[in-house]
Every structure is written in structure tokens, then in C-alpha cells.
Write a protein that holds these residues in place. Structure first.
Motif, PDB file in Angstrom:
ATOM      1  N   ALA A  10       0.999  -1.420  -0.018  1.00  0.00           N
ATOM      2  CA  ALA A  10       0.227   0.286   0.069  1.00  0.00           C
ATOM      3  C   ALA A  10       1.068   1.240  -0.036  1.00  0.00           C
ATOM      4  O   ALA A  10       0.312   2.427   0.682  1.00  0.00           O
ATOM      5  N   ASP A  11       2.277   1.169   0.053  1.00  0.00           N
ATOM      6  CA  ASP A  11       3.810   2.333  -0.178  1.00  0.00           C
ATOM      7  C   ASP A  11       3.280   3.139  -1.326  1.00  0.00           C
ATOM      8  O   ASP A  11       2.955   2.359  -2.290  1.00  0.00           O
ATOM      9  N   ASP A  12       3.744   4.649  -1.929  1.00  0.00           N
ATOM     10  CA  ASP A  12       3.638   4.756  -2.403  1.00  0.00           C
ATOM     11  C   ASP A  12       4.416   4.593  -3.773  1.00  0.00           C
ATOM     12  O   ASP A  12       4.192   4.310  -4.796  1.00  0.00           O
ATOM     13  N   ILE A  13       5.334   3.967  -3.469  1.00  0.00           N
ATOM     14  CA  ILE A  13       6.646   3.361  -4.857  1.00  0.00           C
ATOM     15  C   ILE A  13       5.902   1.908  -5.370  1.00  0.00           C
ATOM     16  O   ILE A  13       6.054   1.913  -6.326  1.00  0.00           O
ATOM     17  N   THR A  14       5.184   1.189  -4.428  1.00  0.00           N
ATOM     18  CA  THR A  14       4.306  -0.397  -5.606  1.00  0.00           C
ATOM     19  C   THR A  14       3.042   0.697  -6.048  1.00  0.00           C
ATOM     20  O   THR A  14       2.886  -0.087  -7.218  1.00  0.00           O
ATOM     21  N   GLN A  15       2.294   1.761  -5.869  1.00  0.00           N
ATOM     22  CA  GLN A  15       1.804   1.915  -6.304  1.00  0.00           C
ATOM     23  C   GLN A  15       2.350   2.673  -7.719  1.00  0.00           C
ATOM     24  O   GLN A  15       1.984   2.632  -9.022  1.00  0.00           O
ATOM     25  N   ARG A  16       2.724   3.519  -7.963  1.00  0.00           N
ATOM     26  CA  ARG A  16       3.961   3.993  -9.086  1.00  0.00           C
ATOM     27  C   ARG A  16       4.299   3.173  -9.917  1.00  0.00           C
ATOM     28  O   ARG A  16       4.201   3.157 -10.815  1.00  0.00           O
ATOM     29  N   LEU A  17       4.789   1.804  -9.217  1.00  0.00           N
ATOM     30  CA  LEU A  17       5.209   1.465  -9.993  1.00  0.00           C
ATOM     31  C   LEU A  17       4.100  -0.001 -11.033  1.00  0.00           C
ATOM     32  O   LEU A  17       4.766  -0.433 -12.018  1.00  0.00           O
ATOM     33  N   GLN A  18       3.080  -0.448 -10.356  1.00  0.00           N
ATOM     34  CA  GLN A  18       1.738  -0.160 -11.142  1.00  0.00           C
ATOM     35  C   GLN A  18       1.777  -0.093 -11.859  1.00  0.00           C
ATOM     36  O   GLN A  18       1.625  -0.371 -12.753  1.00  0.00           O
ATOM     37  N   GLN A  19       1.457   2.027 -12.084  1.00  0.00           N
ATOM     38  CA  GLN A  19       1.575   2.360 -13.591  1.00  0.00           C
ATOM     39  C   GLN A  19       2.510   2.283 -14.339  1.00  0.00           C
ATOM     40  O   GLN A  19       2.376   2.376 -15.535  1.00  0.00           O
TER      41      GLN A  19
ATOM     42  N   LEU B 267      -2.822  -4.052 -17.015  1.00  0.00           N
ATOM     43  CA  LEU B 267      -1.951  -5.592 -16.469  1.00  0.00           C
ATOM     44  C   LEU B 267      -2.039  -4.961 -14.873  1.00  0.00           C
ATOM     45  O   LEU B 267      -2.630  -3.913 -14.521  1.00  0.00           O
ATOM     46  N   SER B 268      -2.290  -5.962 -14.851  1.00  0.00           N
ATOM     47  CA  SER B 268      -1.522  -6.388 -12.702  1.00  0.00           C
ATOM     48  C   SER B 268      -0.248  -6.681 -12.325  1.00  0.00           C
ATOM     49  O   SER B 268      -0.044  -8.008 -12.866  1.00  0.00           O
ATOM     50  N   MET B 269       0.374  -6.505 -11.628  1.00  0.00           N
ATOM     51  CA  MET B 269       1.017  -6.581 -11.420  1.00  0.00           C
ATOM     52  C   MET B 269       1.302  -7.076  -9.621  1.00  0.00           C
ATOM     53  O   MET B 269       1.380  -5.766  -9.229  1.00  0.00           O
ATOM     54  N   PHE B 270       2.881  -7.590  -9.697  1.00  0.00           N
ATOM     55  CA  PHE B 270       2.627  -7.767  -7.775  1.00  0.00           C
ATOM     56  C   PHE B 270       4.212  -8.207  -7.457  1.00  0.00           C
ATOM     57  O   PHE B 270       4.570  -9.751  -8.267  1.00  0.00           O
TER      58      PHE B 270
ATOM     59  N   ARG C 145       7.731  -1.988   0.384  1.00  0.00           N
ATOM     60  CA  ARG C 145       8.617  -0.899  -0.580  1.00  0.00           C
ATOM     61  C   ARG C 145       9.633  -1.365  -1.513  1.00  0.00           C
ATOM     62  O   ARG C 145      10.462  -0.108  -1.896  1.00  0.00           O
ATOM     63  N   PHE C 146      10.635  -2.243  -0.204  1.00  0.00           N
ATOM     64  CA  PHE C 146      12.157  -2.743  -0.758  1.00  0.00           C
ATOM     65  C   PHE C 146      11.876  -3.290  -1.397  1.00  0.00           C
ATOM     66  O   PHE C 146      13.100  -3.085  -3.166  1.00  0.00           O
ATOM     67  N   LEU C 147      11.291  -4.360  -2.089  1.00  0.00           N
ATOM     68  CA  LEU C 147      10.998  -4.392  -3.409  1.00  0.00           C
ATOM     69  C   LEU C 147      10.599  -3.600  -4.385  1.00  0.00           C
ATOM     70  O   LEU C 147      11.435  -3.761  -5.812  1.00  0.00           O
ATOM     71  N   SER C 148       9.757  -3.208  -3.834  1.00  0.00           N
ATOM     72  CA  SER C 148       9.118  -2.008  -5.498  1.00  0.00           C
ATOM     73  C   SER C 148       9.893  -1.171  -5.782  1.00  0.00           C
ATOM     74  O   SER C 148      10.390  -1.055  -6.741  1.00  0.00           O
ATOM     75  N   ALA C 149      11.364  -0.352  -4.853  1.00  0.00           N
ATOM     76  CA  ALA C 149      12.077   0.370  -4.950  1.00  0.00           C
ATOM     77  C   ALA C 149      12.814  -0.126  -5.673  1.00  0.00           C
ATOM     78  O   ALA C 149      13.516   0.782  -6.729  1.00  0.00           O
ATOM     79  N   GLN C 150      13.697  -1.190  -5.956  1.00  0.00           N
ATOM     80  CA  GLN C 150      14.365  -1.677  -6.592  1.00  0.00           C
ATOM     81  C   GLN C 150      13.984  -2.090  -8.047  1.00  0.00           C
ATOM     82  O   GLN C 150      14.743  -1.514  -9.162  1.00  0.00           O
ATOM     83  N   LEU C 151      12.845  -2.159  -8.137  1.00  0.00           N
ATOM     84  CA  LEU C 151      12.041  -2.217  -9.660  1.00  0.00           C
ATOM     85  C   LEU C 151      11.637  -1.024  -9.990  1.00  0.00           C
ATOM     86  O   LEU C 151      12.021  -0.865 -11.134  1.00  0.00           O
ATOM     87  N   GLU C 152      11.587  -0.219  -9.617  1.00  0.00           N
ATOM     88  CA  GLU C 152      11.994   1.019  -9.634  1.00  0.00           C
ATOM     89  C   GLU C 152      12.943   1.521 -10.438  1.00  0.00           C
ATOM     90  O   GLU C 152      12.762   1.906 -11.738  1.00  0.00           O
ATOM     91  N   ALA C 153      13.488   1.733  -9.794  1.00  0.00           N
ATOM     92  CA  ALA C 153      15.294   1.782  -9.840  1.00  0.00           C
ATOM     93  C   ALA C 153      15.655   1.372 -11.236  1.00  0.00           C
ATOM     94  O   ALA C 153      16.922   1.423 -12.274  1.00  0.00           O
ATOM     95  N   TYR C 154      15.321   0.473 -11.555  1.00  0.00           N
ATOM     96  CA  TYR C 154      15.915  -0.723 -12.142  1.00  0.00           C
ATOM     97  C   TYR C 154      14.853  -0.475 -13.751  1.00  0.00           C
ATOM     98  O   TYR C 154      15.832  -0.738 -14.790  1.00  0.00           O
TER      99      TYR C 154
END
Length: 357
Positions: free
Chosen positions: A32-41, A51-54, A239-248
Motif C-alpha cells: 500500500a506504499d507509494d512506490i508500489t502504487q507508482r510501480l503498477q502504473q 495489466l496487473s503487477m505483483f 516498498r523495498f522490493l518495489s524500490a528495486q524494480l522502480e530503479a531498475y
């Protein structure tokens, strides 16, 4: 110098910086963190579709959980005999599906063909109570042989799968390497070619522990969030998983990393082809090489301290060499120089024999 795998490396500095940034302050848990929400888009934009992202932490979890949504316990999942889900995941797909059977298909260079799939499905005993029932098809891109399915090959496999109303899953542990190799867009290599689900890998290409399961038909993802929770991959501090993917994905880091690994693989392959007695088992199309060395070269390289895995595939013994996002050109050149040096006694012996005859 370690050529065992692209997961012997550390993490990209950009990803480490993103983790430090994500560590500041409080954030809502469980995605429910902001990073994961951004990552979905971000993924929707990248793949040019809704799409749906997990996020999950491992490739095995991504594969097994994705397949568990579409394969019942009495189902059959069709894959290559050398597929990671069949050889290297310790029964995880069978566990998470509740007992679905992996039905393996042969195929040169680590790839199944549409023709082999069609033949298997035509003889699958659909509707016959004594047989497992076809449930899904899974391909790997790039393959376990380091080769890459062309877009035409993916489309042909998808056409056969969809003819039998089966979803097509793509194991993309080295998705970026394959994408760079083909020079296409993420959309072209996935949903536009008929792929329904993707295990999107990042760990082998600069992340620490970060993968994502993508469903290109969000309706097909129904229930996945419960399976992810039950499987232990709904992280409290997501957020620590999503932060990696966002930076990636930022500034094409993922593509730059893959391009470097692929380029070094080509450099290594070009050098090895010049050494007498050395042969490559498969085309080098991503960042893996499968090589047969004469025994003196192999032992010499090992004595020099180079690390790589012995490999058995298609009944053939070889070694696997893998380049990564941070492999140094100097390391590749040192390996080639050592292999060339250890080949000289072989060449000299062959020359002596030729003169004597």
C-alpha cells in the motif's frame, strides 16, 4: 574471476541508492506504499497496456505462483525438458498448483516448437478422465540454453496454446537480455505476441531480490493476491522490493545492464571461436555460453582460478559461462588469454604429429 552465473554479482549502484532512499520515513505495508502504487502504473506504461503487477522476491516464486492461478491439481503444464520450472525449482510448480504435472517437450537449442506443442496437445487425451488435462504452456526467454525465441516463434506457440484455450506463461528471468537481443519492445515480445503471463526478472540483471508477476489480462489474476500471501511473498515492507524494480526501470538501467552483459558474451564467444578444439554448443544470443573445451584447456583454466559450472544438457557435457551487468572486459580478455595459452600444447602436438606423418 567468476563466470558461474549472473547471480554471483552484487547489485547495481542505482538500485542500492534507491533502497537507501526508500528507507527514509514511514510507509504503509503490504504494497500500500507509494512506490508500489507508482510501480503498477510504470509497468502499464512500459508494456503499453493495462495489466496487473505483483512484486515477489524470487523467480521460482514468480513462476510457481503464476502457474498456480491457471493450472488445477489435475492439470498439465507444457514446457521444454530443460526448463527452469522442470529442472531447477525443486517441485515448486507442482507444490503451488497442488499437484499439476509438468509435461516436457523436446526441442533444439532449449526451445519448444509450435509443431511439437500441437502434436502433444492433439494426443493429450482431452476429456479422458484417466489423463491429466492441458492447463497451460510455459516458455523461457532467454532460454536455459542461452538462446532467444523470435517473435514469430512466440506467436506460433501462442496460437497453438490459445487454440486449445491454454494461457501462455513466459519465464523471463533474463527477460531484459532477450529483449535487447531481439531489439523489440516489451509489448511486442509479450502480450502482442500472445503471452498471457510474465515472470519479469530483475535479480540476475542488477537487483538484489526483486521479480514481478505480470498478468496482461487483469481478470486472469483473480485470486493471485491470496496465493502470494499464502506462499509467503506478500512482504510487509513491500516498498523495498518495489524500490528495486522502480530503479531498475528508471533511465533504462535494465536495458543498459542487459546490453553490457550481452556484448561481453559476444566478445567472449568471438574469442573462443578462434581457439582450436573449442566449440560452442548453442548459438550465443543473450548472456550465456555453453562451451566444450579440450581437457587440457579446461584443467588449465580451473588451475588458474577461473570459476564456472560444469553442465549437462541434451546428454552433452560442457561448461556454462555467464556474463553479467558488471562483467569487466579485462576479465573476459584474461579468460580468453588463458584459454589460448593452454591450447598451445595441443596445437604443438598436432603440428608434430602432422610433420611425423
Amino acid at each position: 574471476m567468476n563466470f558461474c552465473s549472473d547471480n554471483v554479482t552484487g547489485a547495481s549502484p542505482e538500485i542500492l541508492s534507491a533502497l537507501i532512499a526508500a528507507n527514509g520515513g514511514a510507509a504503509m505495508p503490504y504494497g500500500a506504499d507509494d512506490i508500489t502504487q507508482r510501480l503498477q502504473q510504470r509497468f502499464c506504461d512500459l508494456f503499453e497496456t493495462n495489466l496487473s503487477m505483483f512484486p515477489v522476491a524470487t523467480g521460482s516464486a514468480a513462476n510457481a505462483l503464476a502457474l498456480s492461478v491457471v493450472a488445477p491439481p489435475y492439470g498439465a503444464i507444457y514446457c521444454h525438458a530443460e526448463a527452469h520450472i522442470n529442472v531447477d525449482e525443486c517441485g515448486a510448480p507442482e507444490l503451488f498448483t497442488g499437484g499439476a504435472k509438468l509435461v516436457t517437450l523436446p526441442g533444439e537449442n532449449g526451445k519448444i516448437t509450435a509443431e511439437a506443442l500441437a502434436h502433444a496437445l492433439a494426443h493429450a487425451g482431452i476429456g479422458f478422465v484417466h489423463h491429466v488435462q492441458p492447463a497451460a504452456v510455459s516458455i523461457t526467454q532467454a532460454t536455459e540454453a542461452g538462446t532467444v525465441y523470435t517473435l514469430e516463434e512466440i506467436r506460433a506457440i501462442a496460437q497453438v496454446a490459445h487454440q486449445y484455450h491454454l494461457p501462455l506463461h513466459l519465464d523471463g528471468a533474463r527477460f531484459a537480455n532477450a529483449l535487447v537481443s531481439l531489439g523489440c519492445t516489451p509489448a511486442e515480445m509479450t502480450w502482442q505476441a500472445g503471452v498471457d503471463m510474465l515472470s519479469f526478472g530483475a535479480t540476475k540483471n542488477g537487483a538484489i531480490a526483486a521479480e514481478a508477476v505480470l498478468f496482461f489480462n487483469p481478470e486472469q489474476a483473480a485470486g493471485f493476491e491470496y496465493r502470494r500471501k499464502r506462499g509467503g511473498h506478500l512482504f510487509s515492507k513491500m516498498r523495498f522490493l518495489s524500490a528495486q524494480l522502480e530503479a531498475y526501470l528508471t533511465d533504462d538501467l535494465w536495458l543498459r545492464n542487459a546490453a553490457h552483459a550481452n556484448r561481453l558474451a559476444q566478445r567472449l564467444a568471438a574469442g573462443l571461436r578462434k581457439i582450436p578444439g573449442v566449440t560452442l554448443a548453442y548459438p550465443v544470443e543473450a548472456n550465456e555460453l555453453f562451451v566444450r573445451f579440450p581437457d587440457p584447456i579446461l584443467k588449465g583454466l580451473q588451475a588458474d582460478g577461473f570459476q564456472f559450472y560444469a553442465w549437462e544438457s541434451d546428454g552433452r557435457s560442457m561448461v556454462r559461462l555467464v556474463t553479467a551487468f558488471n562483467t569487466a572486459e579485462a576479465d573476459v580478455d584474461a579468460f580468453l588469454s588463458a584459454a589460448q595459452r593452454h591450447s598451445r600444447p595441443i596445437v604443438d602436438e598436432a603440428v608434430d604429429e602432422a610433420i611425423a606423418s
